[in-house]
Design a protein around this motif. Structure first.
Motif, PDB file in Angstrom:
ATOM      1  N   HIS A 154       1.110  -1.376   0.254  1.00  0.00           N
ATOM      2  CA  HIS A 154      -0.186  -0.027   0.169  1.00  0.00           C
ATOM      3  C   HIS A 154       0.856   1.397  -0.254  1.00  0.00           C
ATOM      4  CE1 HIS A 154      -3.665  -2.274   0.854  1.00  0.00           C
ATOM      5  NE2 HIS A 154      -3.280  -3.176   1.068  1.00  0.00           N
ATOM      6  N   ASP A 155       0.282   2.523  -0.254  1.00  0.00           N
ATOM      7  CA  ASP A 155       0.869   3.593  -0.050  1.00  0.00           C
ATOM      8  C   ASP A 155       1.453   4.187   1.392  1.00  0.00           C
ATOM      9  OD1 ASP A 155       0.144   3.894  -2.916  1.00  0.00           O
ATOM     10  OD2 ASP A 155      -2.040   5.328  -2.533  1.00  0.00           O
ATOM     11  N   LEU A 156       2.498   4.649   0.813  1.00  0.00           N
ATOM     12  CA  LEU A 156       3.108   5.289   2.517  1.00  0.00           C
ATOM     13  C   LEU A 156       2.677   6.578   2.738  1.00  0.00           C
ATOM     14  CD1 LEU A 156       5.682   5.940   3.538  1.00  0.00           C
ATOM     15  CD2 LEU A 156       6.427   7.579   1.914  1.00  0.00           C
ATOM     16  N   THR A 157       2.587   6.536   4.259  1.00  0.00           N
ATOM     17  CA  THR A 157       1.684   7.431   5.326  1.00  0.00           C
ATOM     18  C   THR A 157       3.005   8.372   5.976  1.00  0.00           C
ATOM     19  OG1 THR A 157       1.439   6.583   6.998  1.00  0.00           O
ATOM     20  CG2 THR A 157      -0.680   6.014   4.822  1.00  0.00           C
ATOM     21  N   SER A 158       2.083   9.416   6.283  1.00  0.00           N
ATOM     22  CA  SER A 158       2.623  10.068   7.293  1.00  0.00           C
ATOM     23  C   SER A 158       2.968   9.750   8.604  1.00  0.00           C
ATOM     24  CB  SER A 158       2.440  11.312   7.922  1.00  0.00           C
ATOM     25  OG  SER A 158       1.197  11.339   8.390  1.00  0.00           O
ATOM     26  N   LEU A 159       2.301   8.291   9.196  1.00  0.00           N
ATOM     27  CA  LEU A 159       2.089   7.455  10.614  1.00  0.00           C
ATOM     28  C   LEU A 159       3.569   7.083  10.462  1.00  0.00           C
ATOM     29  CD1 LEU A 159      -1.166   5.895  10.451  1.00  0.00           C
ATOM     30  CD2 LEU A 159      -0.653   8.157  11.494  1.00  0.00           C
ATOM     31  N   SER A 160       4.358   6.269   9.561  1.00  0.00           N
ATOM     32  CA  SER A 160       5.619   5.605   9.681  1.00  0.00           C
ATOM     33  C   SER A 160       6.315   5.303   7.819  1.00  0.00           C
ATOM     34  CB  SER A 160       4.841   3.985   9.864  1.00  0.00           C
ATOM     35  OG  SER A 160       6.338   3.089   9.873  1.00  0.00           O
ATOM     36  N   ASN A 161       7.666   5.155   7.586  1.00  0.00           N
ATOM     37  CA  ASN A 161       8.814   5.163   7.298  1.00  0.00           C
ATOM     38  C   ASN A 161       8.248   4.173   6.633  1.00  0.00           C
ATOM     39  OD1 ASN A 161       9.646   7.178   7.869  1.00  0.00           O
ATOM     40  ND2 ASN A 161      11.389   6.255   8.638  1.00  0.00           N
ATOM     41  N   HIS A 162       7.412   2.494   7.267  1.00  0.00           N
ATOM     42  CA  HIS A 162       7.340   1.435   6.263  1.00  0.00           C
ATOM     43  C   HIS A 162       5.901   2.028   5.511  1.00  0.00           C
ATOM     44  CE1 HIS A 162      10.609  -0.681   7.113  1.00  0.00           C
ATOM     45  NE2 HIS A 162      10.791   0.573   8.298  1.00  0.00           N
ATOM     46  N   CYS A 163       5.011   0.467   4.581  1.00  0.00           N
ATOM     47  CA  CYS A 163       4.072   0.817   3.746  1.00  0.00           C
ATOM     48  C   CYS A 163       3.493  -0.280   4.312  1.00  0.00           C
ATOM     49  CB  CYS A 163       4.253   0.819   2.638  1.00  0.00           C
ATOM     50  SG  CYS A 163       5.238   2.194   1.358  1.00  0.00           S
ATOM     51  N   PRO A 164       2.018  -0.681   4.783  1.00  0.00           N
ATOM     52  CA  PRO A 164       1.313  -1.781   4.862  1.00  0.00           C
ATOM     53  C   PRO A 164       1.385  -3.014   3.553  1.00  0.00           C
ATOM     54  CG  PRO A 164       0.354  -0.161   5.560  1.00  0.00           C
ATOM     55  CD  PRO A 164       1.380   0.915   4.438  1.00  0.00           C
ATOM     56  N   ILE A 165       1.571  -3.857   3.847  1.00  0.00           N
ATOM     57  CA  ILE A 165       1.684  -4.978   3.047  1.00  0.00           C
ATOM     58  C   ILE A 165       0.162  -5.937   3.380  1.00  0.00           C
ATOM     59  CG2 ILE A 165       4.335  -5.018   2.702  1.00  0.00           C
ATOM     60  CD1 ILE A 165       4.657  -7.549   3.868  1.00  0.00           C
ATOM     61  N   SER A 166      -0.269  -6.260   2.840  1.00  0.00           N
ATOM     62  CA  SER A 166      -1.801  -7.174   1.860  1.00  0.00           C
ATOM     63  C   SER A 166      -1.512  -8.471   1.542  1.00  0.00           C
ATOM     64  CB  SER A 166      -2.327  -5.962   2.118  1.00  0.00           C
ATOM     65  OG  SER A 166      -2.465  -5.927   0.925  1.00  0.00           O
ATOM     66  N   CYS A 167      -2.443  -9.570   2.127  1.00  0.00           N
ATOM     67  CA  CYS A 167      -2.083 -10.745   1.519  1.00  0.00           C
ATOM     68  C   CYS A 167      -3.306 -11.051   1.308  1.00  0.00           C
ATOM     69  CB  CYS A 167      -1.345 -11.597   1.431  1.00  0.00           C
ATOM     70  SG  CYS A 167      -1.287 -13.305   0.297  1.00  0.00           S
ATOM     71  N   GLU A 203       2.863  13.875   0.808  1.00  0.00           N
ATOM     72  CA  GLU A 203       2.957  12.102   0.705  1.00  0.00           C
ATOM     73  C   GLU A 203       2.508  11.570  -1.019  1.00  0.00           C
ATOM     74  OE1 GLU A 203      -0.653   9.934   2.974  1.00  0.00           O
ATOM     75  OE2 GLU A 203       0.952  10.647   4.712  1.00  0.00           O
ATOM     76  N   LYS A 204       1.224  12.713  -1.094  1.00  0.00           N
ATOM     77  CA  LYS A 204       1.150  11.997  -2.236  1.00  0.00           C
ATOM     78  C   LYS A 204       2.415  11.888  -3.611  1.00  0.00           C
ATOM     79  CE  LYS A 204      -3.619  13.114  -1.988  1.00  0.00           C
ATOM     80  NZ  LYS A 204      -4.508  14.233  -2.201  1.00  0.00           N
ATOM     81  N   LEU A 205       2.884  13.012  -3.423  1.00  0.00           N
ATOM     82  CA  LEU A 205       4.207  13.258  -4.538  1.00  0.00           C
ATOM     83  C   LEU A 205       5.405  12.071  -4.437  1.00  0.00           C
ATOM     84  CD1 LEU A 205       4.789  16.845  -4.446  1.00  0.00           C
ATOM     85  CD2 LEU A 205       3.591  15.586  -6.413  1.00  0.00           C
ATOM     86  N   VAL A 206       5.637  11.832  -3.155  1.00  0.00           N
ATOM     87  CA  VAL A 206       6.414  10.839  -2.724  1.00  0.00           C
ATOM     88  C   VAL A 206       5.862   9.056  -3.301  1.00  0.00           C
ATOM     89  CG1 VAL A 206       7.313   9.435  -1.028  1.00  0.00           C
ATOM     90  CG2 VAL A 206       7.229  11.690  -0.308  1.00  0.00           C
ATOM     91  N   ASN A 207       4.554   9.579  -3.096  1.00  0.00           N
ATOM     92  CA  ASN A 207       4.100   7.800  -3.504  1.00  0.00           C
ATOM     93  C   ASN A 207       4.280   7.164  -4.866  1.00  0.00           C
ATOM     94  OD1 ASN A 207       3.104   6.252  -0.743  1.00  0.00           O
ATOM     95  ND2 ASN A 207       1.578   8.246  -0.686  1.00  0.00           N
TER      96      ASN A 207
END
Length: 535
Positions: A266-279, A391-395
């Motif tokens: 998933h996209d990056l957020t300001s909550l963490s440097n890591h993106c959530p991953i899902s399966c 945040e949108k630009l970085v994603n």
């Protein structure tokens, strides 16, 4: 309350390196919206102890592990929490964890309509050069290997975690398979499938990456990143100030590949440097939801009884038509009291409708409480909008150095501005409380309640003035204090949020030794249990 069963054709599991699972993050709208899409969510690097008080709406904490805090450290490091939606809580069970960086749960095959149980693991491996990397990387992978060898005999395996591993595009399978040689005869040997894998992270393979690839070869696990629908290019999962990389992975056993329908970073957020991953696993199961099906009767209307309406009602009820209706009512023999009441009510109601104005009552709609905190100023809101735009630009452009640096610099300014605004807001309330301790008790308690609502964590309560601390404790032991009805709630709040205040006060140099015992609501003192307080 009644049970409501809903059918699902997919089971969604997610992993997120949250970099501190705090109360503020758990109340963030984007955070709640993101996790609501999943059935099982694993958080790594929670930076919390093994008994967290944090709770998430519609989720149950089923497994938790943490590292021992160093005596010189300001906070915990590592930490894993696995949350499961309440609707599928009966189908997931936790397993005793022997390692602080590995957490296991079991997905019941009968509940999820599977052939075998699924053993799901959440893993966190610290960076190689990290000061918090207490356990050796090789020991973590060795412990994970032994767990996989033990559980693969009982069911299928899925491993999700932040391995801090750079694997590039190196194969996670055996290239030169001995089963292809003519002189090898082994009917039980299973060949590794050749599945090319893409990776947008061009970094060299590090030690953790080699350990991860060796783990996959030894256990026949397959990396989903870069070869599954939803992530065919190997998208980066960690975007920092210096660059971006792929360090968060999902591994599944070969038999489980046929059930994997989708994998996404998933996209990056300001909550963490890591993106959530899902399966997403393609399976059929029924979840249990508790629905309140109690239906209430509509609210009755209300008559507006003006002086003219009252006169009109008296005339109408005294008319020949209504007198005839009332005579029939008194002479009639009703079978039940309900029918009698209904008949009399209809007579009076029709007469009232002719005389007075009827207003239908609307149900009281609860006003939505503003989620905006009282100290959140307009300047903080403007900085937040700036962070969201970057945040949108970085994603969209993760490899653009300018966008990344602008995003992290704005995020730092935003966090500092929020802390400063919160600190000044609480200090202002403390000053007002200190000024109204002996002047206006009502204002004092209102401000104290206001301060307690603004404090989410015990560690965030910081009182600015020593004079306020002294006056507060002196006020607490005045006889008039115990006559107030709100004493019980205030004492419980003081026990939770201001324990260190009493400690600071007792350490002050003595002036007058005052001996106080536990008091009841009437101001009486128990002399058998006396506690000295020095001011």
């Amino acid at each position: 309350m009644s049970k409501h069963f809903s059918s699902h054709y997919s089971l969604k599991t997610a992993m997120w390196n949250i970099e501190g699972l705090t109360t503020d993050k758990s109340q963030d709208p984007y955070f709640l919206e993101t996790i609501s899409k999943f059935h099982i969510v694993s958080f790594v690097e929670t930076w919390s102890n093994s008994d967290p008080k944090l709770s998430l709406p519609e989720f149950n904490l089923i497994s938790s592990s943490s590292r021992k805090k160093h005596k010189k450290a300001r906070r915990h490091s590592g930490g894993i929490n696995i949350f499961v939606k309440k609707s599928i809580n009966n189908g997931v069970k936790s397993i005793h964890n022997d390692h602080s960086d590995i957490a296991w749960v079991i997905l019941d095959h009968t509940f999820f309509n599977l052939k075998r149980d699924i053993y799901l693991a959440a893993v966190y491996v610290s960076p190689e050069n990290s000061s918090c990397n207490v356990p050796d990387i090789n020991s973590v992978y060795a412990h994970l290997l032994s767990d996989i060898e033990k559980y693969c005999k009982l069911g299928d395996i899925m491993v999700q975690g932040d391995f801090n591993a750079h694997t590039n595009t190196s194969p996670d399978y055996v290239l030169f398979d001995e089963s292809k040689q003519p002189y090898v005869v082994d009917n039980y040997y299973v060949e590794d499938s050749i599945m090319p894998r893409n990776n947008l992270d061009p970094k060299r393979i590090n030690n953790s990456g080699r350990c991860l690839l060796d783990l996959c070869k030894e256990t026949s696990l397959t990396i989903l990143n870069g070869r599954t629908i939803g992530d065919l290019h190997g998208k980066q999962s960690c975007i920092t100030y210096n660059g971006c990389s792929l360090v968060d992975y999902t591994l599944v056993s070969f038999d489980l590949l046929s059930l994997v329908g989708y994998f996404e970073i998933h996209d990056l957020t300001s909550l963490s440097n890591h993106c959530p991953i899902s399966c997403t696993l393609l399976t059929f199961f029924r979840s249990t939801n508790f629905v309140n099906q109690t239906q209430l009767d509509p609210l009755p209307g209300k008559f507006i009884w003006s002086p003219g309406a009252i006169e009109a009602y008296v005339k109408d009820i005294s008319s020949k038509e209504n007198k005839t209706k009332l005579a029939l009512f008194t002479n009639n023999s009703f079978k039940s009291s309900d029918s009698a009441v209904q008949s009399l009510t209809s007579i009076l109601y029709e007469s009232a409708k002719k005389s007075a104005k009827l207003v239908n009552k609307m149900p009281n709609r609860k006003k939505k409480k503003s989620k905006r905190k009282p100290w959140f100023s307009d300047s903080c809101n403007d900085l937040r909008k700036t962070v969201k735009s970057y945040e949108k630009l970085v994603n969209k452009f993760p490899y653009n150095n300018t966008y990344r640096k602008s995003f992290y610099s704005c995020r730092s300014k935003y966090r500092r501005a929020c802390k400063k605004a919160e600190r000044s807001y609480k200090n202002k309330i403390c000053s007002e409380i200190s000024a109204n301790v002996n002047k206006d008790p009502k204002t004092f308690w209102n401000l104290l309640q206001k301060l307690s609502k603004s404090c989410n964590n015990e560690d965030s309560v910081q009182f600015a003035q020593d004079e306020f601390i002294r006056n507060l404790v002196m006020w607490c032991f005045m006889p008039s204090f115990w006559r107030l009805q709100s004493v019980i709630g205030t004492i419980s709040w003081l026990n939770k949020t201001a324990m260190r205040i009493v400690t600071n006060v007792t350490d002050m140099p003595p002036k007058d030794n005052i001996v106080c015992g536990p008091m009841d609501i009437c101001g009486k003192t128990d002399s058998t249990n006396q506690i000295p307080f020095d001011f």
